[in-house]
Motif scaffolding. Structure first.
Motif, PDB file in Angstrom:
ATOM      1  N   ILE A 144      46.104  40.788  29.890  1.00  0.00           N
ATOM      2  CA  ILE A 144      45.409  40.296  31.078  1.00  0.00           C
ATOM      3  C   ILE A 144      43.908  40.368  30.847  1.00  0.00           C
ATOM      4  CG2 ILE A 144      45.192  40.464  33.577  1.00  0.00           C
ATOM      5  CD1 ILE A 144      48.049  39.978  32.539  1.00  0.00           C
ATOM      6  N   MET A 145      43.224  39.251  31.084  1.00  0.00           N
ATOM      7  CA  MET A 145      41.779  39.190  30.894  1.00  0.00           C
ATOM      8  C   MET A 145      41.038  39.504  32.193  1.00  0.00           C
ATOM      9  SD  MET A 145      42.843  37.872  28.072  1.00  0.00           S
ATOM     10  CE  MET A 145      43.580  36.282  28.332  1.00  0.00           C
ATOM     11  N   ASP A 146      39.854  40.056  32.035  1.00  0.00           N
ATOM     12  CA  ASP A 146      38.961  40.308  33.166  1.00  0.00           C
ATOM     13  C   ASP A 146      38.625  38.967  33.837  1.00  0.00           C
ATOM     14  OD1 ASP A 146      36.803  40.895  34.870  1.00  0.00           O
ATOM     15  OD2 ASP A 146      36.045  42.455  33.525  1.00  0.00           O
ATOM     16  N   SER A 147      38.660  38.952  35.169  1.00  0.00           N
ATOM     17  CA  SER A 147      38.365  37.717  35.905  1.00  0.00           C
ATOM     18  C   SER A 147      36.944  37.223  35.665  1.00  0.00           C
ATOM     19  CB  SER A 147      38.587  37.931  37.409  1.00  0.00           C
ATOM     20  OG  SER A 147      37.744  38.953  37.899  1.00  0.00           O
ATOM     21  N   ASN A 148      36.056  38.100  35.197  1.00  0.00           N
ATOM     22  CA  ASN A 148      34.671  37.703  34.917  1.00  0.00           C
ATOM     23  C   ASN A 148      34.522  37.072  33.529  1.00  0.00           C
ATOM     24  OD1 ASN A 148      33.557  38.680  37.396  1.00  0.00           O
ATOM     25  ND2 ASN A 148      33.697  40.767  36.592  1.00  0.00           N
ATOM     26  N   THR A 149      35.576  37.191  32.692  1.00  0.00           N
ATOM     27  CA  THR A 149      35.495  36.616  31.343  1.00  0.00           C
ATOM     28  C   THR A 149      36.755  35.800  31.045  1.00  0.00           C
ATOM     29  OG1 THR A 149      36.424  38.633  30.367  1.00  0.00           O
ATOM     30  CG2 THR A 149      34.009  38.452  30.479  1.00  0.00           C
ATOM     31  N   PRO A 150      36.972  34.718  31.774  1.00  0.00           N
ATOM     32  CA  PRO A 150      38.170  33.901  31.524  1.00  0.00           C
ATOM     33  C   PRO A 150      38.038  33.112  30.226  1.00  0.00           C
ATOM     34  CG  PRO A 150      36.747  32.806  33.094  1.00  0.00           C
ATOM     35  CD  PRO A 150      36.122  34.159  32.829  1.00  0.00           C
ATOM     36  N   LEU A 151      39.184  32.640  29.728  1.00  0.00           N
ATOM     37  CA  LEU A 151      39.176  31.745  28.577  1.00  0.00           C
ATOM     38  C   LEU A 151      38.586  30.404  28.985  1.00  0.00           C
ATOM     39  CD1 LEU A 151      42.755  32.456  27.143  1.00  0.00           C
ATOM     40  CD2 LEU A 151      40.594  33.530  26.480  1.00  0.00           C
ATOM     41  N   ILE A 152      37.865  29.779  28.066  1.00  0.00           N
ATOM     42  CA  ILE A 152      37.182  28.517  28.343  1.00  0.00           C
ATOM     43  C   ILE A 152      37.824  27.418  27.499  1.00  0.00           C
ATOM     44  CG2 ILE A 152      34.970  27.313  28.239  1.00  0.00           C
ATOM     45  CD1 ILE A 152      33.605  30.055  28.503  1.00  0.00           C
ATOM     46  N   ALA A 153      38.039  26.273  28.105  1.00  0.00           N
ATOM     47  CA  ALA A 153      38.642  25.136  27.403  1.00  0.00           C
ATOM     48  C   ALA A 153      37.798  24.725  26.201  1.00  0.00           C
ATOM     49  CB  ALA A 153      38.808  23.956  28.362  1.00  0.00           C
TER      50      ALA A 153
END
Length: 421
Positions: A144-153
């Motif tokens: 689970i990733m931090d909501s402040n550092t999501p994966l970017i397309a």
């Protein structure tokens, strides 16, 4: 007497759970675990080889060799107490969304170390806030990733795991401790192409189709549906596994991965994916791949597409010659060479051949000569043409090295403005 639901003959999941709900042991088996097609029709049990290797899957199981077909309540007929020294590896990584990543491992992992977020690192400033091993097999971990550092397309990421991460009996991590991934992009027409087809397998084997990512995108095979649109009553088969296919990479779909791996040269077994396929007739048929309701590629094959001098074509695949040439052109397919073992699942086709550079401005050839014996060396000659108009016809004759005519290949064949023969 305790009761339980019946197990499927073709394969199933089986778990042993404590009264408090803890998974004590589990396995996910199918017919390929028998490793013997003469015994997978019934009457024989699957036996565990070594109880000292609880993290192992198919490698630690095989068909019983007992006369009665099984050893209920007795020592297994194939018992061998082998210490598990296989190191775990990352098999695949797939982002379900911008905040969740599923990591697939080669073995069942230790719950405690697999739950420790400090054992995982993702570059590009991605923070991991949770690691959840997924029961009952614990071969998958959801990060689970931090909501402040999501994966970017359109961004490529690398996952790394530490040696502190172990399998279920404490073996530390192996060689493959990193994996690249990205959020998959939408699949468009021609992004994934049909590159090799085996529609008449050897006895005991299964069909396979090889797909190739001919784009610069990172794509999800799980977005595809496979069908044979010329066989009535044949069900469509969705690709059931999320699998990232990187640019210029291969993937092979088959319902019998163990047979493909044992029968042919396979440099990378991780690209051989277990998935049901539509039924493919031997005389003729179709392979179509669809994504989001749109046809991505299609190939109408016929048995006579095989090299005409082959006495036997069972177990021989048809290979695509050129990634960029029209899929449904007979001239773009050829039998896999004998030297390659008659198929090349998961790597460059033995008959791959790009356009040539020798010849006139009208015709270009890959070579001056060819040697059609299907040994993988100059088996065919590719002739590309580019014409000023579409009112040309071609008469092509084949001669041997002594100038004797062997065959009239074409007589007054109408040509388009460009193409190849």
């Amino acid at each position: 007497m305790a009761s339980y639901s019946g197990l499927s003959n073709s394969g199933d999941d089986l778990s042993l759970v404590s009264g408090t709900g803890d998974v004590i042991d589990a396995l996910e088996f199918d017919l390929s675990w028998y490793k013997d097609s003469s015994k997978d029709d019934g009457g024989y049990s699957l036996e565990r080889i070594s109880p000292s290797s609880p993290c192992e899957g198919i490698d630690n199981w095989s068909v019983s060799t007992a006369t009665l077909g099984g050893t209920p309540g007795a020592v297994n007929s194939i018992f061998e107490d082998i210490l598990d020294e296989n190191l775990p590896d990352i098999v695949t990584v797939f982002p379900n969304d911008a905040f969740t990543l599923v990591v697939n491992f080669s073995e069942s992992m230790d719950f405690a170390t697999a739950s420790d977020i400090t054992n995982y690192t993702i570059n590009n400033g991605i923070n991991i806030i949770g690691a959840n091993p997924l029961p009952p097999f614990y071969t998958q971990v959801s990060l689970i990733m931090d909501s402040n550092t999501p994966l970017i397309a359109s961004t490529l990421y690398e996952l790394s795991v530490s040696n502190s991460l172990t399998d279920c009996i404490g073996n530390m991590f192996g060689m493959t401790n990193t994996a690249m991934f990205a959020l998959p992009e939408e699949i468009g027409e021609g992004d994934i192409i049909i590159n090799e087809v085996l529609f008449d397998p050897l006895t005991g084997g299964s069909d396979f189709i090889e797909l190739y990512n001919n784009s610069n995108k990172i794509l999800n095979l799980g977005d595809l549906v496979i069908l044979n649109d010329v066989a009535s009553g044949t069900p469509n088969r969705p690709v059931e596994e999320n699998y990232l296919l990187f640019p210029q990479s291969y993937a092979v779909l088959t319902s019998n991965t163990s047979h493909v791996i044992s029968e042919y040269t396979v440099p990378d077994e991780t690209v051989i994916i277990d998935n049901d396929l539509p039924s493919f007739n031997v005389d003729f048929g179709n392979v179509t791949i669809i994504a989001s309701g749109e046809i991505i590629d299609r190939f109408d094959y016929k048995e006579e597409y095989h090299f005409e001098l082959l006495d036997v074509t069972k177990g021989v695949s048809l290979e695509r010659i050129d990634f960029d040439a029209f899929t449904n052109s007979l001239d773009n397919w050829h039998s896999a060479s004998e030297n390659s073992g008659f198929a090349t699942p998961g790597y460059l086709n033995s008959q791959y051949l790009m356009a040539g550079e020798t010849g006139t401005d009208i015709f270009t050839l890959t070579d001056d000569t060819f040697s059609p014996d299907n040994d993988g060396f100059k088996d065919f000659l590719r002739m590309d043409y580019e014409l000023a108009s579409n009112d040309y016809t071609a008469n092509i004759k084949v001669y041997d090295a002594k100038g004797r005519k062997i065959k009239d290949l074409t007589e007054n064949q109408t040509l388009g403005t460009e193409g190849f023969i």
